[in-house]
Design an enzyme around this catalytic site. Structure first.
Site, PDB file in Angstrom:
ATOM      1  N   SER A 141       3.839 -14.417   5.933  1.00 39.41           N
ATOM      2  CA  SER A 141       2.398 -14.234   6.115  1.00 39.41           C
ATOM      3  C   SER A 141       2.045 -14.751   7.506  1.00 39.41           C
ATOM      4  O   SER A 141       2.802 -15.555   8.072  1.00 39.41           O
ATOM      5  CB  SER A 141       1.638 -15.054   5.064  1.00 39.41           C
ATOM      6  OG  SER A 141       0.256 -15.129   5.381  1.00 39.41           O
ATOM      7  N   TYR A 154       0.116 -22.772   0.123  1.00 40.87           N
ATOM      8  CA  TYR A 154       0.516 -21.444   0.618  1.00 40.87           C
ATOM      9  C   TYR A 154       1.028 -21.547   2.057  1.00 40.87           C
ATOM     10  O   TYR A 154       2.078 -20.992   2.405  1.00 40.87           O
ATOM     11  CB  TYR A 154      -0.700 -20.515   0.522  1.00 40.87           C
ATOM     12  CG  TYR A 154      -0.435 -19.059   0.790  1.00 40.87           C
ATOM     13  CD1 TYR A 154       0.009 -18.211  -0.219  1.00 40.87           C
ATOM     14  CD2 TYR A 154      -0.664 -18.514   2.058  1.00 40.87           C
ATOM     15  CE1 TYR A 154       0.225 -16.861   0.023  1.00 40.87           C
ATOM     16  CE2 TYR A 154      -0.452 -17.172   2.313  1.00 40.87           C
ATOM     17  CZ  TYR A 154      -0.009 -16.341   1.286  1.00 40.87           C
ATOM     18  OH  TYR A 154       0.201 -15.002   1.531  1.00 40.87           O
TER      19      TYR A 154
HETATM   20  P1  NAD Z   1      -0.190  -9.054  -5.477  1.00 42.80           P
HETATM   21  O1  NAD Z   1      -0.877 -10.094  -6.278  1.00 42.80           O
HETATM   22  O2  NAD Z   1      -0.762  -7.684  -5.396  1.00 42.80           O
HETATM   23  O3  NAD Z   1       1.323  -8.897  -5.951  1.00 42.80           O
HETATM   24  C1  NAD Z   1       2.122 -10.008  -6.246  1.00 42.80           C
HETATM   25  C2  NAD Z   1       3.341  -9.544  -6.977  1.00 42.80           C
HETATM   26  O4  NAD Z   1       4.128 -10.715  -7.300  1.00 42.80           O
HETATM   27  C3  NAD Z   1       3.044  -8.855  -8.309  1.00 42.80           C
HETATM   28  O5  NAD Z   1       3.991  -7.829  -8.539  1.00 42.80           O
HETATM   29  C4  NAD Z   1       3.215  -9.978  -9.331  1.00 42.80           C
HETATM   30  O6  NAD Z   1       3.524  -9.531 -10.627  1.00 42.80           O
HETATM   31  C5  NAD Z   1       4.380 -10.711  -8.696  1.00 42.80           C
HETATM   32  N1  NAD Z   1       4.504 -12.096  -9.174  1.00 42.80           N
HETATM   33  C6  NAD Z   1       3.574 -13.062  -9.175  1.00 42.80           C
HETATM   34  N2  NAD Z   1       4.078 -14.190  -9.739  1.00 42.80           N
HETATM   35  C7  NAD Z   1       5.347 -13.905 -10.069  1.00 42.80           C
HETATM   36  C8  NAD Z   1       6.392 -14.640 -10.691  1.00 42.80           C
HETATM   37  N3  NAD Z   1       6.221 -15.903 -11.096  1.00 42.80           N
HETATM   38  N4  NAD Z   1       7.575 -14.041 -10.902  1.00 42.80           N
HETATM   39  C9  NAD Z   1       7.770 -12.744 -10.538  1.00 42.80           C
HETATM   40  N5  NAD Z   1       6.822 -11.997  -9.940  1.00 42.80           N
HETATM   41  C10 NAD Z   1       5.629 -12.571  -9.714  1.00 42.80           C
HETATM   42  O7  NAD Z   1      -0.035  -9.718  -4.029  1.00 42.80           O
HETATM   43  P2  NAD Z   1       0.244  -9.077  -2.590  1.00 42.80           P
HETATM   44  O8  NAD Z   1      -0.971  -9.272  -1.781  1.00 42.80           O
HETATM   45  O9  NAD Z   1       0.849  -7.742  -2.705  1.00 42.80           O
HETATM   46  O10 NAD Z   1       1.306 -10.146  -2.049  1.00 42.80           O
HETATM   47  C11 NAD Z   1       2.672  -9.858  -1.901  1.00 42.80           C
HETATM   48  C12 NAD Z   1       3.259 -10.833  -0.883  1.00 42.80           C
HETATM   49  O11 NAD Z   1       2.637 -10.635   0.379  1.00 42.80           O
HETATM   50  C13 NAD Z   1       3.047 -12.301  -1.246  1.00 42.80           C
HETATM   51  O12 NAD Z   1       4.186 -13.055  -0.908  1.00 42.80           O
HETATM   52  C14 NAD Z   1       1.887 -12.697  -0.353  1.00 42.80           C
HETATM   53  O13 NAD Z   1       1.898 -14.064  -0.067  1.00 42.80           O
HETATM   54  C15 NAD Z   1       2.176 -11.862   0.872  1.00 42.80           C
HETATM   55  N6  NAD Z   1       1.025 -11.629   1.735  1.00 42.80           N
HETATM   56  C16 NAD Z   1      -0.075 -10.982   1.262  1.00 42.80           C
HETATM   57  C17 NAD Z   1      -1.142 -10.780   2.123  1.00 42.80           C
HETATM   58  C18 NAD Z   1      -2.373 -10.040   1.708  1.00 42.80           C
HETATM   59  O14 NAD Z   1      -3.332 -10.021   2.514  1.00 42.80           O
HETATM   60  N7  NAD Z   1      -2.429  -9.431   0.564  1.00 42.80           N
HETATM   61  C19 NAD Z   1      -1.083 -11.252   3.452  1.00 42.80           C
HETATM   62  C20 NAD Z   1       0.041 -11.922   3.860  1.00 42.80           C
HETATM   63  C21 NAD Z   1       1.107 -12.101   3.004  1.00 42.80           C
END
Ligand code: NAD
Length: 258
Positions: A141, A154
């Site tokens: 991130s 985080y």
């Molecule tokens: P999201 O909530 O849409 O998806 C998260 C996924 O992780 C889902 O498939 C969920 O089922 C899975 N998950 C959660 N807890 C879990 C566990 N204990 N075991 C197995 N699977 C688990 O989130 P997202 O925004 O798509 O985030 C995905 C990644 O991208 C994360 O690592 C997040 O930190 C990172 N990220 C997101 C953003 C953003 O703006 N959305 C920005 C930077 C980084």
């Protein structure tokens, strides 16, 4: 790109960024293994549709539990002959000042966002080194590069992921295994929608909540998309990216340029 014969495991791929990345990789002919919670059938169908009807693998490991991660990696070895491309994407968020940050949330964020990356990596590496080819891509991130207030767990976990990425990249530098991190800015997924909803619950108007969240940090004022992140991950799997090692590559609408 043609990735026929390769197996890609994407953690947290039933939603958001992980599902978007899975859909991009599905179009390369690679075998896909999904993981995560929620609407699993929807995720499988979305990937199957991009892959001429080939149904992806799926494992329901809760990544906060080391034993379940071991089970998932055994499943990948047994059913798919091992993982060639590991995309560590699963993550959760909790927003709170440090002095009142719930300890159970701290522990869960460190386990899912950081320790799971160590476990999948240590378990995937032997197969990659044996075949002298592999790609490890960690979805970190911008919060692996800079901080924001009220996100101590985080930010700590994502900085840790980038440190781990660099260590693994150095250990594999003389092989055809590479390890890199991708650092997204805001992507409109359920993880971010929760933060918009909290602003609305705290009194913001819906349009203002979304606009302010974007404009406070992301100069382009546009969300990054899961598809764009998938295309960057795909580039990191190409021969052209062989010398890209240990980077933390931001795709963030200018967030960390400030
Ligand atoms: P999201 O909530 O849409 O998806 C998260 C996924 O992780 C889902 O498939 C969920 O089922 C899975 N998950 C959660 N807890 C879990 C566990 N204990 N075991 C197995 N699977 C688990 O989130 P997202 O925004 O798509 O985030 C995905 C990644 O991208 C994360 O690592 C997040 O930190 C990172 N990220 C997101 C953003 C953003 O703006 N959305 C920005 C930077 C980084």
């Amino acid at each position: 790109m043609n990735l026929h014969g390769k197996t890609v495991l994407i953690t947290g791929s039933t939603s958001g960024i992980g599902l978007g990345i899975a859909q991009v990789f599905a179009q390369t002919g690679a075998k896909i293994i999904l993981n995560g919670f929620g609407d699993i059938e929807m995720a499988k169908a979305a990937v199957t549709q991009k892959q001429n009807g080939n149904i992806p693998g799926y494992h329901n490991a809760d990544l906060s539990d080391e034993k379940q991660i071991i089970d998932m990696m055994h499943y990948a070895d047994k059913e798919f002959g091992g993982v060639d491309i590991l995309i560590n994407n699963a993550g959760i968020q909790h927003v709170s000042p440090t002095e009142s940050f719930p300890v159970d949330k701290w522990n869960a964020i460190i386990a899912i966002n950081l320790s799971s990356v160590f476990h999948t990596t240590r378990l995937a590496l032997p197969n990659m080194l044996k075949h002298n080819w592999g790609r490890i891509i960690n979805i970190a991130s911008v919060h692996g590069l800079v901080a924001s207030k009220n996100k101590s767990a985080y930010v700590a976990a994502k900085h840790g992921v980038i440190g781990l990425t660099k260590s693994v990249a150095l250990e594999t530098a003389r092989t055809n295994v590479t390890c890199n991190a991708i650092c997204p800015g805001w992507v409109l997924t359920p993880l971010v929608q929760q933060q918009i909803d909290k602003r609305i619950a705290d009194g913001a108007k819906p349009e203002a909540a979304l606009k302010d969240l974007l404009e406070e940090k992301q100069p382009s004022s546009q969300f990054v998309t899961p598809q764009q992140l998938g295309e960057l991950a795909l580039f990191l799997c190409s021969d052209s990216a062989t010398q890209v090692r240990g980077v933390a590559w931001n795709m963030d609408g200018g967030w960390v340029a400030q």
